[in-house]
Every structure is written in C-alpha cells, then in structure tokens.
Scaffold this motif. Structure first.
Motif, short mmCIF file in Angstrom:
data_model
loop_
_atom_site.label_atom_id
_atom_site.label_comp_id
_atom_site.label_asym_id
_atom_site.label_seq_id
_atom_site.Cartn_x
_atom_site.Cartn_y
_atom_site.Cartn_z
N PHE A 117 0.82 -1.24 -0.01
CA PHE A 117 0.06 -0.12 -0.04
C PHE A 117 0.77 1.37 0.01
CE2 PHE A 117 -2.31 -3.34 2.00
CZ PHE A 117 -3.50 -3.50 1.12
N HIS A 118 0.05 2.31 -0.60
CA HIS A 118 0.58 3.70 -0.55
C HIS A 118 1.56 3.61 -1.75
CE1 HIS A 118 -0.98 5.06 3.36
NE2 HIS A 118 -0.77 3.99 3.75
N PRO A 119 1.98 5.13 -2.19
CA PRO A 119 2.51 5.28 -3.56
C PRO A 119 4.02 4.64 -3.46
CG PRO A 119 1.68 7.12 -3.15
CD PRO A 119 1.66 6.15 -1.70
N PRO A 120 4.45 3.88 -4.67
CA PRO A 120 5.53 3.49 -5.01
C PRO A 120 6.78 4.29 -4.39
CG PRO A 120 4.29 2.95 -6.88
CD PRO A 120 3.50 3.96 -6.02
N GLY A 121 7.78 3.63 -3.82
CA GLY A 121 8.84 4.72 -3.01
C GLY A 121 8.49 5.14 -1.87
N ASP A 122 7.26 5.42 -1.34
CA ASP A 122 6.93 5.85 -0.16
C ASP A 122 7.32 4.60 1.17
OD1 ASP A 122 5.97 8.09 -1.41
OD2 ASP A 122 3.94 7.98 -0.36
N GLU A 123 7.73 5.22 2.16
CA GLU A 123 8.19 4.22 3.13
C GLU A 123 6.58 3.68 3.61
OE1 GLU A 123 9.86 4.23 7.73
OE2 GLU A 123 8.89 6.25 7.06
N LYS A 124 6.70 2.09 3.91
CA LYS A 124 5.66 1.51 4.23
C LYS A 124 5.56 1.48 5.75
CE LYS A 124 5.53 0.54 0.00
NZ LYS A 124 4.69 1.32 -1.11
N ARG A 125 4.35 1.66 6.20
CA ARG A 125 4.20 1.66 7.66
C ARG A 125 2.89 0.76 7.91
NH1 ARG A 125 7.98 4.22 10.45
NH2 ARG A 125 6.41 4.65 12.13
N SER A 126 2.77 0.45 9.27
CA SER A 126 1.90 -0.56 9.76
C SER A 126 1.44 -0.17 11.03
CB SER A 126 2.24 -1.83 9.89
OG SER A 126 1.40 -2.74 10.60
N ILE A 127 0.18 -0.19 11.29
CA ILE A 127 -0.50 -0.05 12.62
C ILE A 127 -0.01 -1.20 13.53
CG2 ILE A 127 -2.30 1.31 11.96
CD1 ILE A 127 -4.22 -0.92 11.63
N VAL A 128 -0.25 -1.20 14.95
CA VAL A 128 0.09 -2.40 15.69
C VAL A 128 -0.93 -2.80 16.39
CG1 VAL A 128 1.43 -2.66 17.78
CG2 VAL A 128 2.34 -0.74 16.20
N VAL A 129 -0.97 -4.39 16.18
CA VAL A 129 -2.10 -4.93 16.77
C VAL A 129 -1.67 -5.41 17.93
CG1 VAL A 129 -3.20 -7.12 16.54
CG2 VAL A 129 -2.92 -5.91 14.25
N VAL A 130 -2.43 -5.41 18.99
CA VAL A 130 -2.40 -5.89 20.30
C VAL A 130 -3.31 -6.94 20.53
CG1 VAL A 130 -2.40 -5.41 22.88
CG2 VAL A 130 -1.69 -3.57 21.36
N GLU A 131 -2.75 -8.15 20.60
CA GLU A 131 -3.55 -9.37 20.88
C GLU A 131 -4.17 -9.46 21.91
OE1 GLU A 131 -3.50 -11.56 18.62
OE2 GLU A 131 -1.93 -11.04 17.31
N ARG A 132 -5.42 -10.22 21.83
CA ARG A 132 -6.64 -10.07 22.76
C ARG A 132 -6.19 -10.28 24.26
NH1 ARG A 132 -12.02 -13.78 22.11
NH2 ARG A 132 -13.26 -12.82 23.91
N THR A 150 6.41 2.98 29.72
CA THR A 150 6.94 3.19 28.27
C THR A 150 7.93 2.29 27.80
OG1 THR A 150 8.67 4.71 29.36
CG2 THR A 150 6.55 5.71 28.57
N ASP A 151 8.89 1.58 28.72
CA ASP A 151 9.67 0.79 28.29
C ASP A 151 8.90 -0.57 28.01
OD1 ASP A 151 11.94 2.37 28.97
OD2 ASP A 151 12.37 1.69 31.04
N GLU A 152 8.06 -0.78 28.48
CA GLU A 152 7.03 -2.00 28.10
C GLU A 152 6.58 -1.90 27.00
OE1 GLU A 152 6.34 -3.80 32.68
OE2 GLU A 152 4.98 -2.55 31.82
N ALA A 153 6.08 -0.64 26.56
CA ALA A 153 5.23 -0.49 25.65
C ALA A 153 5.74 -0.50 24.15
CB ALA A 153 4.61 1.01 25.73
N VAL A 154 7.00 -0.29 24.20
CA VAL A 154 8.06 -0.43 23.02
C VAL A 154 8.10 -1.74 22.45
CG1 VAL A 154 9.20 1.80 23.50
CG2 VAL A 154 10.25 -0.48 24.13
N THR A 155 7.97 -2.86 23.40
CA THR A 155 8.09 -4.19 23.05
C THR A 155 6.77 -4.64 22.21
OG1 THR A 155 6.78 -5.05 25.16
CG2 THR A 155 9.36 -4.73 25.15
N TYR A 156 5.80 -3.99 22.10
CA TYR A 156 4.53 -4.34 21.10
C TYR A 156 4.84 -3.72 19.99
CZ TYR A 156 1.97 -5.59 25.41
OH TYR A 156 1.64 -5.81 26.52
N PHE A 157 5.85 -3.09 19.47
CA PHE A 157 5.73 -2.40 18.30
C PHE A 157 6.44 -3.41 17.17
CE2 PHE A 157 6.81 2.02 20.48
CZ PHE A 157 5.35 2.28 20.74
#
Length: 212
Positions: free
Chosen positions: A154-169, A180-187
């Motif tokens: 997705f997004h135009p060719p050459g653009d950086e691809k990004r993804s949202i972050v799913v948090v498992e149920r 904040t230290d724990e939060a980054v482990t979900y990325f």
C-alpha cells in the motif's frame, strides 16, 4: 463486540461504521486519566486524530491520526500522552489502505482471516475547548513495514511502508497498563499470517479505520 472481545461495557454513543480523522470512535482504556488508571476497562467516545492539550483550535486531528513509534516520545503533539502512559485500544473489524498496483489508488480492505475484531495500539490525550468541554482524542501508533507481505502493498511506490500495531486479545490489559519501556516491546507490524487484504473500491476512497 466491545464487551465480548475487549472486556469493556458496550458504547452508549453512536459512531460511524467507517471512521475518518475528525470523527468520533470507540476508544478502550483503563478507567481514570493522567497516569492514575483503575483496573476496570471502559469504552468512551474519542476523536480520531489526537488533539494535544495545548491546541488552540482543536484542528490538529487533521495531521495527528497516526503517531510514528520511532518519534512518539519526542514530538510535541504526542509526548505528553506518551510520558503519562495514556495508552489505549482502538477496536475495529477492518481498515482500508490505497493500493497503487494499477498506477491509481484503489481502496483495499485489510482484515483478519477469521473476520474477528482486533485491537490497535494507540495513545490518547484530553483537550479542553474554549467552552470548557473536555474532548478525548487518539492517535494510532505505527511502525516500519517495508517488505511486509500485507502492508507492503500500500501507498505510492517509493513511499515508506508503515503498519499499525495489533495488540493480541490476551495482551490488552498489559498494554493498557504498560510502562513506556514495556510499551515499545509491542511495536511490530500486523501479523502476516493472521491478516488478509482484498480490493474494496468505493466512490469515496481513503477510509482509515472501521470500528465495526
């Protein structure tokens, strides 16, 4: 959906099936604000696109519906929410992205193979408008997704691809109460084996999320 999958009382407010920046959406957080959460989860109405507490006119949502995980801790619009650990979940059943395989942007729908709802990692802040009304708003966290089997389309060719972050149920409670230290482990990008994508053209393309 909200009560069954996310453990919060169902919303008592109306929201659209497809939510664009500036629209109201259901947001799940731990009850309480400003770093003093209680164990109970709640579902509240929130504007899609974070309005920082210092906003003058509340129009920031036009540019703040996504927050890059690499810079969320330092960007003026997001750092207050990050430092206060104002983590939340956006509940949805699908989201939409533009696919440029034909040379033109075609709306595609991304959802789980099993069609079940899922939660997206986000941060929220509270802004007080000139009339004194407190308005909660949120931004979805994103990570790099170059080469990703789903998001790389997705997004135009050459653009950086990004993804949202799913948090498992089974990790939602931990995310909502994370440091904040724990939060980054979900990325991490959305799991490639759990999600699928298909063309879903529409007269008005570009929807960001569907809250279901």
């Amino acid at each position: 959906m909200i009560e069954e999958y996310f453990g919060a009382a169902p919303p008592d407010f109306e929201f659209r099936d497809e939510v664009y920046p500036g629209h109201q959406a259901p947001l799940i957080r731990l009850a309480g604000e400003n770093g003093n959460p209680k164990p109970r989860k709640e579902c509240i109405p929130a504007v899609f696109g974070l309005i920082p507490y210092w906003s003058k006119d509340g129009k920031n949502y036009r540019h703040t519906y996504n927050a890059r995980s690499e810079t969320v801790f330092e960007k003026p619009s997001f750092r207050n929410a990050w430092r206060k650990r104002q983590f939340c979940i956006v509940a949805m059943v699908a989201f939409y992205e533009p696919n440029y395989a034909t040379g033109k942007p075609i709306r595609w729908r991304i959802e789980r193979h099993d069609k079940k709802p899922f939660g997206i990692a986000a941060i929220y802040d509270v802004w007080k408008n000139p009339e004194g009304e407190r308005i909660t708003s949120f931004s979805m966290l994103t990570v790099k997704a170059d080469g990703h089997a789903v998001k790389g389309q997705f997004h135009p060719p050459g653009d950086e691809k990004r993804s949202i972050v799913v948090v498992e149920r089974d990790s939602i409670d931990e995310w909502l109460g994370a440091t904040t230290d724990e939060a980054v482990t979900y990325f991490s990008p959305i799991p490639e084996d759990l999600f699928t994508s298909n063309a879903a053209p529409k007269v008005k393309p570009g929807s960001i999320i569907s809250a279901g």
